[in-house]
Scaffold this motif. Structure first.
Motif, PDB file in Angstrom:
ATOM      1  N   VAL A  93       0.786  -1.286   0.104  1.00 38.00           N
ATOM      2  CA  VAL A  93       0.129  -0.049  -0.126  1.00 38.00           C
ATOM      3  C   VAL A  93       0.787   1.170   0.252  1.00 38.00           C
ATOM      4  N   GLU A  94       1.760   1.306   0.965  1.00 37.94           N
ATOM      5  CA  GLU A  94       2.760   2.433   0.990  1.00 37.94           C
ATOM      6  C   GLU A  94       3.829   2.603  -0.520  1.00 37.94           C
ATOM      7  N   ALA A  95       4.105   1.445  -1.116  1.00 33.97           N
ATOM      8  CA  ALA A  95       4.671   1.620  -2.484  1.00 33.97           C
ATOM      9  C   ALA A  95       3.557   2.230  -3.387  1.00 33.97           C
ATOM     10  N   ALA A  96       2.446   1.932  -3.115  1.00 37.81           N
ATOM     11  CA  ALA A  96       1.597   2.246  -4.384  1.00 37.81           C
ATOM     12  C   ALA A  96       1.000   3.858  -4.187  1.00 37.81           C
ATOM     13  N   ARG A  97       1.400   4.356  -3.184  1.00 39.94           N
ATOM     14  CA  ARG A  97       1.104   5.937  -2.922  1.00 39.94           C
ATOM     15  C   ARG A  97       1.702   6.695  -4.066  1.00 39.94           C
ATOM     16  N   ALA A  98       2.870   6.318  -4.602  1.00 40.23           N
ATOM     17  CA  ALA A  98       3.471   7.138  -5.647  1.00 40.23           C
ATOM     18  C   ALA A  98       2.769   7.102  -6.934  1.00 40.23           C
ATOM     19  N   PHE A  99       1.682   6.119  -7.175  1.00 39.31           N
ATOM     20  CA  PHE A  99       0.896   5.861  -8.533  1.00 39.31           C
ATOM     21  C   PHE A  99      -0.535   5.941  -8.124  1.00 39.31           C
ATOM     22  N   PRO A 100      -1.000   7.135  -8.191  1.00 38.52           N
ATOM     23  CA  PRO A 100      -2.489   7.525  -8.023  1.00 38.52           C
ATOM     24  C   PRO A 100      -3.407   6.567  -8.368  1.00 38.52           C
ATOM     25  N   GLY A 101      -3.274   6.065  -9.715  1.00 43.18           N
ATOM     26  CA  GLY A 101      -4.248   5.153 -10.178  1.00 43.18           C
ATOM     27  C   GLY A 101      -4.284   3.462  -9.534  1.00 43.18           C
ATOM     28  N   LEU A 102      -3.234   3.504  -8.979  1.00 41.85           N
ATOM     29  CA  LEU A 102      -2.887   2.164  -8.499  1.00 41.85           C
ATOM     30  C   LEU A 102      -3.623   1.551  -7.336  1.00 41.85           C
ATOM     31  N   ARG A 103      -4.281   0.553  -7.523  1.00 37.64           N
ATOM     32  CA  ARG A 103      -4.900  -0.068  -6.229  1.00 37.64           C
ATOM     33  C   ARG A 103      -4.016  -1.658  -6.005  1.00 37.64           C
ATOM     34  N   ILE A 104      -4.202  -1.549  -4.547  1.00 33.54           N
ATOM     35  CA  ILE A 104      -3.490  -2.908  -4.048  1.00 33.54           C
ATOM     36  C   ILE A 104      -4.712  -3.875  -3.692  1.00 33.54           C
ATOM     37  N   LEU A 105      -4.692  -4.975  -4.190  1.00 34.11           N
ATOM     38  CA  LEU A 105      -5.885  -5.815  -3.830  1.00 34.11           C
ATOM     39  C   LEU A 105      -5.163  -7.126  -3.075  1.00 34.11           C
ATOM     40  N   ALA A 106      -5.983  -7.269  -1.986  1.00 31.43           N
ATOM     41  CA  ALA A 106      -5.468  -8.701  -1.328  1.00 31.43           C
ATOM     42  C   ALA A 106      -5.974  -9.941  -1.740  1.00 31.43           C
ATOM     43  N   LEU A 107      -5.300 -10.920  -1.708  1.00 33.05           N
ATOM     44  CA  LEU A 107      -5.915 -12.191  -2.194  1.00 33.05           C
ATOM     45  C   LEU A 107      -6.422 -12.810  -0.872  1.00 33.05           C
ATOM     46  N   THR A 108      -7.292 -13.569  -0.563  1.00 34.86           N
ATOM     47  CA  THR A 108      -7.618 -13.943   0.655  1.00 34.86           C
ATOM     48  C   THR A 108      -7.523 -15.710   0.626  1.00 34.86           C
ATOM     49  N   VAL A 109      -8.498 -16.438  -0.050  1.00 36.96           N
ATOM     50  CA  VAL A 109      -8.266 -17.598  -0.337  1.00 36.96           C
ATOM     51  C   VAL A 109      -8.729 -17.890  -1.784  1.00 36.96           C
ATOM     52  N   VAL A 110      -7.573 -18.615  -2.514  1.00 34.49           N
ATOM     53  CA  VAL A 110      -7.892 -18.819  -3.817  1.00 34.49           C
ATOM     54  C   VAL A 110      -9.232 -19.738  -4.071  1.00 34.49           C
ATOM     55  N   THR A 111      -9.869 -19.426  -5.147  1.00 30.65           N
ATOM     56  CA  THR A 111     -10.979 -19.923  -5.241  1.00 30.65           C
ATOM     57  C   THR A 111     -11.085 -21.677  -5.279  1.00 30.65           C
ATOM     58  N   SER A 112      -9.803 -22.142  -5.452  1.00 26.04           N
ATOM     59  CA  SER A 112      -9.903 -23.411  -5.704  1.00 26.04           C
ATOM     60  C   SER A 112      -9.713 -24.528  -4.595  1.00 26.04           C
ATOM     61  N   MET A 113      -9.378 -23.478  -3.282  1.00 27.49           N
ATOM     62  CA  MET A 113      -9.133 -24.151  -2.166  1.00 27.49           C
ATOM     63  C   MET A 113     -10.291 -24.443  -1.313  1.00 27.49           C
ATOM     64  N   THR A 114     -10.335 -25.656  -0.760  1.00 24.05           N
ATOM     65  CA  THR A 114     -11.602 -25.925   0.010  1.00 24.05           C
ATOM     66  C   THR A 114     -11.283 -25.898   1.482  1.00 24.05           C
TER      67      THR A 114
END
Ligand code: C5P
Length: 231
Positions: A101-122
């Motif tokens: 998130v900190e690194a993305a601040r220099a790029f106003p259009g850049l969004r950081i998305l967190a991956l939670t649990v990949v959809t293939s995991m049970t």
């Protein structure tokens, strides 16, 4: 929001020629592409620059899970390419999500998305790696952590979207892969859903791959996905 801005087509191709062919077939109608590790490794960052130069938005699916310093460096490199979204693993914890998130601040259009649990995991897959509780609980735990780190949004399966929206409110982006059109084979998605159901449940964007890219007529398949969102 224009439905075209909600549909992200995953270019899971093993070479640049194949990816360019799909981009050509989809033409103006498709505005947003996901480039993952396969295509990035095969075609190089020039292909990302090529998409951005064509006015496309790019979700660079790096799925970062590294020491914070390296995560920050990768996010800066992605920002320099002009991409709109980068993914980081929530399982990596607060340190790496905050670094992204900190690194993305220099790029106003850049969004950081967190991956939670990949959809293939049970739930069983989670037990195998020592995580107790259900996939749904783990998704919520990591989503809250991502919010604490200042992430702009989350990747979540269709089945998790409604719970996340009600827990986190209207602000975070929720990007949902693991969608197939009614009648498609669910492939390896353990928890699939339709694009329409995902958006109705609160997803801001959907990621659709083979349903479009492996269709005999990708442009027609894209239009079907889009029509499904407007109904
Ligand atoms: O299955 P499909 O071809 O639509 O996949 C598109 C994208 O969705 C892939 O690039 C992958 O990152 C993501 N995906 C996922 N979990 C799955 C299958 C696909 O997150 N089980």
């Amino acid at each position: 929001m224009d439905t075209r801005d909600q549909i992200i087509v995953a270019l899971d191709c093993d070479d640049r020629a194949g990816a360019e062919r799909i981009v050509g077939q989809l033409g103006e109608e498709c505005r947003f592409y996901k480039v993952g590790l396969e295509l990035l490794t095969a075609a190089g960052p020039d292909f990302v620059t090529f998409l951005v130069a064509q006015g496309k938005e790019v979700f660079l699916d790096l799925k970062l899970f590294e020491i914070p310093n390296s995560v920050a460096g990768a996010v800066r490199a992605a920002g320099t390419l002009g991409v709109s979204m980068v993914t980081v693993h929530g399982m990596g914890g607060l340190g790496i999500m905050t670094a992204a998130v900190e690194a993305a601040r220099a790029f106003p259009g850049l969004r950081i998305l967190a991956l939670t649990v990949v959809t293939s995991m049970t739930d069983e897959d989670l037990t195998d790696i020592g995580i107790g509780g259900s996939a749904a609980e783990q998704v919520l735990r990591l989503a809250r952590l991502a919010g604490k780190a200042g992430c702009h949004g989350l990747i979540a399966s269709p089945q998790d979207v409604a719970a996340l929206r009600s827990a986190l409110g209207a602000d975070p982006l929720i990007v949902t892969p693991g969608v197939t059109l009614p009648g498609d084979s669910p492939a390896e998605h353990a928890r699939p859903g339709t694009p329409r159901a995902a958006i109705a449940a609160g997803a801001s964007h959907i990621v659709v791959g083979r349903t479009v890219t492996r269709a005999p007529d990708p442009a027609a398949a894209f239009r079907l996905v889009r029509a499904g969102l407007s109904r």
